[in-house]
Scaffold this motif. Structure first.
Motif, PDB file in Angstrom:
ATOM      1  N   ARG A   1       0.830  -1.205   0.000  1.00 45.98           N
ATOM      2  CA  ARG A   1       0.000   0.000   0.000  1.00 45.98           C
ATOM      3  C   ARG A   1       0.868   1.259   0.000  1.00 45.98           C
ATOM      4  O   ARG A   1       0.524   2.268  -0.630  1.00 45.98           O
ATOM      5  CB  ARG A   1      -0.940  -0.002   1.210  1.00 45.98           C
ATOM      6  CG  ARG A   1      -1.923  -1.157   1.204  1.00 45.98           C
ATOM      7  CD  ARG A   1      -2.906  -1.053   2.338  1.00 45.98           C
ATOM      8  NE  ARG A   1      -3.883   0.011   2.112  1.00 45.98           N
ATOM      9  CZ  ARG A   1      -4.807   0.365   3.021  1.00 45.98           C
ATOM     10  NH1 ARG A   1      -4.850  -0.250   4.191  1.00 45.98           N
ATOM     11  NH2 ARG A   1      -5.663   1.324   2.741  1.00 45.98           N
ATOM     12  N   VAL A   2       2.003   1.188   0.693  1.00 44.08           N
ATOM     13  CA  VAL A   2       2.933   2.326   0.657  1.00 44.08           C
ATOM     14  C   VAL A   2       3.457   2.540  -0.757  1.00 44.08           C
ATOM     15  O   VAL A   2       3.479   3.666  -1.271  1.00 44.08           O
ATOM     16  CB  VAL A   2       4.105   2.102   1.639  1.00 44.08           C
ATOM     17  CG1 VAL A   2       5.162   3.186   1.461  1.00 44.08           C
ATOM     18  CG2 VAL A   2       3.601   2.084   3.074  1.00 44.08           C
ATOM     19  N   ASP A   3       3.871   1.442  -1.407  1.00 35.23           N
ATOM     20  CA  ASP A   3       4.351   1.549  -2.793  1.00 35.23           C
ATOM     21  C   ASP A   3       3.267   2.077  -3.715  1.00 35.23           C
ATOM     22  O   ASP A   3       3.543   2.847  -4.644  1.00 35.23           O
ATOM     23  CB  ASP A   3       4.837   0.189  -3.290  1.00 35.23           C
ATOM     24  CG  ASP A   3       6.211  -0.177  -2.741  1.00 35.23           C
ATOM     25  OD1 ASP A   3       6.887   0.732  -2.235  1.00 35.23           O
ATOM     26  OD2 ASP A   3       6.589  -1.361  -2.824  1.00 35.23           O
ATOM     27  N   ALA A   4       2.017   1.675  -3.465  1.00 38.07           N
ATOM     28  CA  ALA A   4       0.917   2.143  -4.312  1.00 38.07           C
ATOM     29  C   ALA A   4       0.728   3.653  -4.179  1.00 38.07           C
ATOM     30  O   ALA A   4       0.494   4.356  -5.171  1.00 38.07           O
ATOM     31  CB  ALA A   4      -0.365   1.405  -3.943  1.00 38.07           C
ATOM     32  N   VAL A   5       0.846   4.168  -2.950  1.00 39.77           N
ATOM     33  CA  VAL A   5       0.715   5.617  -2.733  1.00 39.77           C
ATOM     34  C   VAL A   5       1.850   6.356  -3.424  1.00 39.77           C
ATOM     35  O   VAL A   5       1.642   7.385  -4.089  1.00 39.77           O
ATOM     36  CB  VAL A   5       0.690   5.940  -1.226  1.00 39.77           C
ATOM     37  CG1 VAL A   5       0.815   7.443  -0.991  1.00 39.77           C
ATOM     38  CG2 VAL A   5      -0.580   5.418  -0.592  1.00 39.77           C
ATOM     39  N   ILE A   6       3.073   5.843  -3.305  1.00 43.85           N
ATOM     40  CA  ILE A   6       4.233   6.499  -3.928  1.00 43.85           C
ATOM     41  C   ILE A   6       4.085   6.496  -5.445  1.00 43.85           C
ATOM     42  O   ILE A   6       4.304   7.514  -6.118  1.00 43.85           O
ATOM     43  CB  ILE A   6       5.531   5.793  -3.502  1.00 43.85           C
ATOM     44  CG1 ILE A   6       5.751   5.947  -1.996  1.00 43.85           C
ATOM     45  CG2 ILE A   6       6.722   6.350  -4.272  1.00 43.85           C
ATOM     46  CD1 ILE A   6       6.860   5.091  -1.453  1.00 43.85           C
ATOM     47  N   ALA A   7       3.712   5.337  -6.008  1.00 44.52           N
ATOM     48  CA  ALA A   7       3.565   5.243  -7.464  1.00 44.52           C
ATOM     49  C   ALA A   7       2.471   6.170  -7.972  1.00 44.52           C
ATOM     50  O   ALA A   7       2.636   6.847  -8.991  1.00 44.52           O
ATOM     51  CB  ALA A   7       3.259   3.795  -7.858  1.00 44.52           C
ATOM     52  N   LYS A   8       1.359   6.231  -7.263  1.00 47.07           N
ATOM     53  CA  LYS A   8       0.262   7.103  -7.687  1.00 47.07           C
ATOM     54  C   LYS A   8       0.672   8.569  -7.602  1.00 47.07           C
ATOM     55  O   LYS A   8       0.338   9.385  -8.472  1.00 47.07           O
ATOM     56  CB  LYS A   8      -0.980   6.837  -6.823  1.00 47.07           C
ATOM     57  CG  LYS A   8      -2.254   7.540  -7.314  1.00 47.07           C
ATOM     58  CD  LYS A   8      -3.438   7.183  -6.452  1.00 47.07           C
ATOM     59  CE  LYS A   8      -3.852   5.749  -6.645  1.00 47.07           C
ATOM     60  NZ  LYS A   8      -4.422   5.517  -8.005  1.00 47.07           N
TER      61      LYS A   8
ATOM     62  N   GLY B   1      -7.835   5.357   0.340  1.00 50.21           N
ATOM     63  CA  GLY B   1      -8.500   4.750   1.491  1.00 50.21           C
ATOM     64  C   GLY B   1      -7.702   4.850   2.777  1.00 50.21           C
ATOM     65  O   GLY B   1      -8.065   4.217   3.783  1.00 50.21           O
ATOM     66  N   LEU B   2      -6.624   5.611   2.786  1.00 52.77           N
ATOM     67  CA  LEU B   2      -5.837   5.824   4.005  1.00 52.77           C
ATOM     68  C   LEU B   2      -6.253   7.130   4.673  1.00 52.77           C
ATOM     69  O   LEU B   2      -6.970   7.946   4.096  1.00 52.77           O
ATOM     70  CB  LEU B   2      -4.348   5.859   3.665  1.00 52.77           C
ATOM     71  CG  LEU B   2      -3.766   4.621   2.976  1.00 52.77           C
ATOM     72  CD1 LEU B   2      -2.317   4.868   2.584  1.00 52.77           C
ATOM     73  CD2 LEU B   2      -3.881   3.406   3.877  1.00 52.77           C
ATOM     74  N   SER B   3      -5.734   7.339   5.861  1.00 49.03           N
ATOM     75  CA  SER B   3      -6.003   8.601   6.546  1.00 49.03           C
ATOM     76  C   SER B   3      -5.078   9.684   6.006  1.00 49.03           C
ATOM     77  O   SER B   3      -4.021   9.391   5.426  1.00 49.03           O
ATOM     78  CB  SER B   3      -5.793   8.447   8.051  1.00 49.03           C
ATOM     79  OG  SER B   3      -4.424   8.240   8.342  1.00 49.03           O
ATOM     80  N   GLN B   4      -5.466  10.930   6.181  1.00 48.45           N
ATOM     81  CA  GLN B   4      -4.633  12.041   5.732  1.00 48.45           C
ATOM     82  C   GLN B   4      -3.289  12.030   6.446  1.00 48.45           C
ATOM     83  O   GLN B   4      -2.242  12.302   5.847  1.00 48.45           O
ATOM     84  CB  GLN B   4      -5.351  13.359   5.976  1.00 48.45           C
ATOM     85  CG  GLN B   4      -4.594  14.578   5.478  1.00 48.45           C
ATOM     86  CD  GLN B   4      -5.305  15.872   5.808  1.00 48.45           C
ATOM     87  OE1 GLN B   4      -6.463  15.865   6.215  1.00 48.45           O
ATOM     88  NE2 GLN B   4      -4.623  16.986   5.635  1.00 48.45           N
ATOM     89  N   ALA B   5      -3.309  11.679   7.754  1.00 45.90           N
ATOM     90  CA  ALA B   5      -2.055  11.630   8.512  1.00 45.90           C
ATOM     91  C   ALA B   5      -1.125  10.547   7.970  1.00 45.90           C
ATOM     92  O   ALA B   5       0.092  10.732   7.898  1.00 45.90           O
ATOM     93  CB  ALA B   5      -2.351  11.383   9.987  1.00 45.90           C
ATOM     94  N   ALA B   6      -1.678   9.411   7.543  1.00 46.89           N
ATOM     95  CA  ALA B   6      -0.845   8.334   7.004  1.00 46.89           C
ATOM     96  C   ALA B   6      -0.198   8.755   5.691  1.00 46.89           C
ATOM     97  O   ALA B   6       0.992   8.504   5.462  1.00 46.89           O
ATOM     98  CB  ALA B   6      -1.693   7.081   6.803  1.00 46.89           C
ATOM     99  N   VAL B   7      -0.983   9.398   4.822  1.00 45.12           N
ATOM    100  CA  VAL B   7      -0.416   9.887   3.563  1.00 45.12           C
ATOM    101  C   VAL B   7       0.694  10.893   3.836  1.00 45.12           C
ATOM    102  O   VAL B   7       1.753  10.863   3.205  1.00 45.12           O
ATOM    103  CB  VAL B   7      -1.518  10.514   2.681  1.00 45.12           C
ATOM    104  CG1 VAL B   7      -0.906  11.184   1.445  1.00 45.12           C
ATOM    105  CG2 VAL B   7      -2.539   9.465   2.263  1.00 45.12           C
ATOM    106  N   SER B   8       0.461  11.780   4.793  1.00 51.61           N
ATOM    107  CA  SER B   8       1.464  12.786   5.129  1.00 51.61           C
ATOM    108  C   SER B   8       2.750  12.133   5.618  1.00 51.61           C
ATOM    109  O   SER B   8       3.859  12.546   5.241  1.00 51.61           O
ATOM    110  CB  SER B   8       0.905  13.735   6.196  1.00 51.61           C
ATOM    111  OG  SER B   8       1.842  14.732   6.519  1.00 51.61           O
ATOM    112  N   ARG B   9       2.631  11.076   6.440  1.00 50.78           N
ATOM    113  CA  ARG B   9       3.823  10.379   6.948  1.00 50.78           C
ATOM    114  C   ARG B   9       4.583   9.694   5.812  1.00 50.78           C
ATOM    115  O   ARG B   9       5.817   9.721   5.763  1.00 50.78           O
ATOM    116  CB  ARG B   9       3.423   9.348   8.012  1.00 50.78           C
ATOM    117  CG  ARG B   9       3.011   9.936   9.340  1.00 50.78           C
ATOM    118  CD  ARG B   9       3.037   8.874  10.439  1.00 50.78           C
ATOM    119  NE  ARG B   9       2.110   7.788  10.125  1.00 50.78           N
ATOM    120  CZ  ARG B   9       0.822   7.762  10.476  1.00 50.78           C
ATOM    121  NH1 ARG B   9       0.308   8.793  11.147  1.00 50.78           N
ATOM    122  NH2 ARG B   9       0.051   6.736  10.170  1.00 50.78           N
ATOM    123  N   ILE B  10       3.853   9.081   4.884  1.00 48.30           N
ATOM    124  CA  ILE B  10       4.506   8.409   3.757  1.00 48.30           C
ATOM    125  C   ILE B  10       5.255   9.425   2.905  1.00 48.30           C
ATOM    126  O   ILE B  10       6.409   9.207   2.506  1.00 48.30           O
ATOM    127  CB  ILE B  10       3.465   7.646   2.913  1.00 48.30           C
ATOM    128  CG1 ILE B  10       2.887   6.475   3.718  1.00 48.30           C
ATOM    129  CG2 ILE B  10       4.083   7.139   1.614  1.00 48.30           C
ATOM    130  CD1 ILE B  10       1.707   5.799   3.053  1.00 48.30           C
TER     131      ILE B  10
END
Length: 359
Positions: free
Chosen positions: A93-100, A122-131
């Protein structure tokens, strides 16, 4: 004191191909790609110190991943489970966020925000920010660039950088340019001064009181600047400035001028003057490469420290302020230290071109 022996690292052809793929795949986490580059460099027989310098990590980091790969092969490059609560977001899921983030844009916008990415993934805003923080991604930021189209770019870079790194004997190297259209600006209402807890405040609008042009020549050896003000910046004003330079340099020294391709620098009158003064040699920067001219950096300091927040009720007042800045600067000049070789610059430009399309 003896040096710790380094474990021998030998790769099979399949292992080498797998590691190279990790360094090239766009969806690979950058931490894993770095570890793969370290292992590949170690397999070439390079010492930990050399690998650390080239990958910009510590020798301990290189030694760690060398040893981990020798013991566990590819599994050794993966992060070990950490103590505490188990992760709720796996690597996929982390790789998917980075690729997107890197390869797409949201509908109705030019770039992702933490909110739009959170809704889409489908993640939280805080999770996206951390990634994003972990991988140094900042989609909201954008910078500009301009690649030089000069067919003599390589030759001019080597010529000018050679002057900076190894100046000729019995000669001065002066970086010359003009900072045109400096505006004498005054605010429409008095400033509110700085106070504890309150920044200085000024009105957003201003009154214009004319413009001036600063002609400047920076001595790269001492940092001193020869400056002259003119209301216009035609060839005749530039010719007058060349005479000012001639009057301010020792007669026994040759003079190398680094300047850009502005039209007033190449008129018949300027060429005739230079032909009559063989002690002056001109080195033109490549087109769209003003960053090679050190006086541009001095102009940036002048703007930041003295012009941007200044208020001037007339052009004469602005010119007096600039002359005062020149006096203060020349009382304690400090030269810029040029560190990049021509090969480093050209390699950097090559890497940049490989990352851009249609270069």
């Amino acid at each position: 004191m003896g040096r710790r022996a380094q474990g021998q690292l030998v790769l099979s052809e399949a292992e080498r191909e797998e590691l190279v793929a990790l360094t090239l795949r766009r969806k690979t986490a950058q931490a894993l790609a770095l570890r793969a580059r370290i292992v590949l460099a170690c397999a070439e027989g390079q010492a930990n110190k050399v690998v650390a310098a080239r990958q910009r990590v510590t020798q301990q980091t290189v030694g760690k991943w060398r040893a981990r790969y020798i013991e566990q092969r590819l599994d050794g490059l993966l992060d070990a489970p950490r103590s505490g609560a188990p992760r709720t977001i796996d690597d996929a899921r982390v790789d998917a966020v980075i690729a997107k983030t890197l390869e797409s844009v949201p509908a109705g916008a030019t770039h992702w925000s933490t909110r739009t990415m959170a809704r889409d993934s489908g993640l939280s805003q805080a999770a996206v920010s951390r990634i994003w923080r972990a991988f140094g991604l900042q989609p909201h930021r954008q910078e500009t660039f301009k690649l030089s189209s000069d067919p003599m770019f390589v030759d001019k870079v080597r010529d000018i950088v050679g002057l900076y790194l190894d100046p000729p004997l019995k000669a001065m190297v002066l970086c010359v340019d003009e900072k045109s259209q400096i505006q004498a600006l005054d605010r429409t209402q008095p400033l509110l001064p700085l106070a504890p807890g309150i920044p200085e405040r000024r009105t957003h609008d201003y009154a214009r009181h004319g413009t001036t042009t600063l002609f400047a020549a920076l001595d790269i050896a001492t940092g001193e600047v020869i400056g002259e003000m003119h209301r216009r910046h035609r060839s005749s004003e530039f010719l007058q400035f060349l005479r000012t330079i001639e009057a301010n340099v020792p007669a026994q020294l040759d003079v190398h001028l680094v300047m850009d391709n502005y039209g007033t620098h190449k008129t018949p009158a300027i060429k005739a003057w230079l032909a009559r003064h063989p002690k002056f040699s001109v080195h033109f920067t490549p087109t769209f490469a003003s960053w090679l001219n050190q006086v541009e950096r001095w102009f940036a300091t002048l703007t930041q420290n003295y012009i941007r927040r200044g208020t001037h009720c007339s052009t004469r007042e602005l010119e007096q302020a600039i002359r005062k800045y020149l006096q203060v600067h020349n009382a304690d000049p400090k030269p810029f230290v040029w560190t990049k070789s021509a090969d480093d610059i050209l390699a950097s430009v090559e890497r940049f071109c490989l990352r851009t399309s249609n270069s």
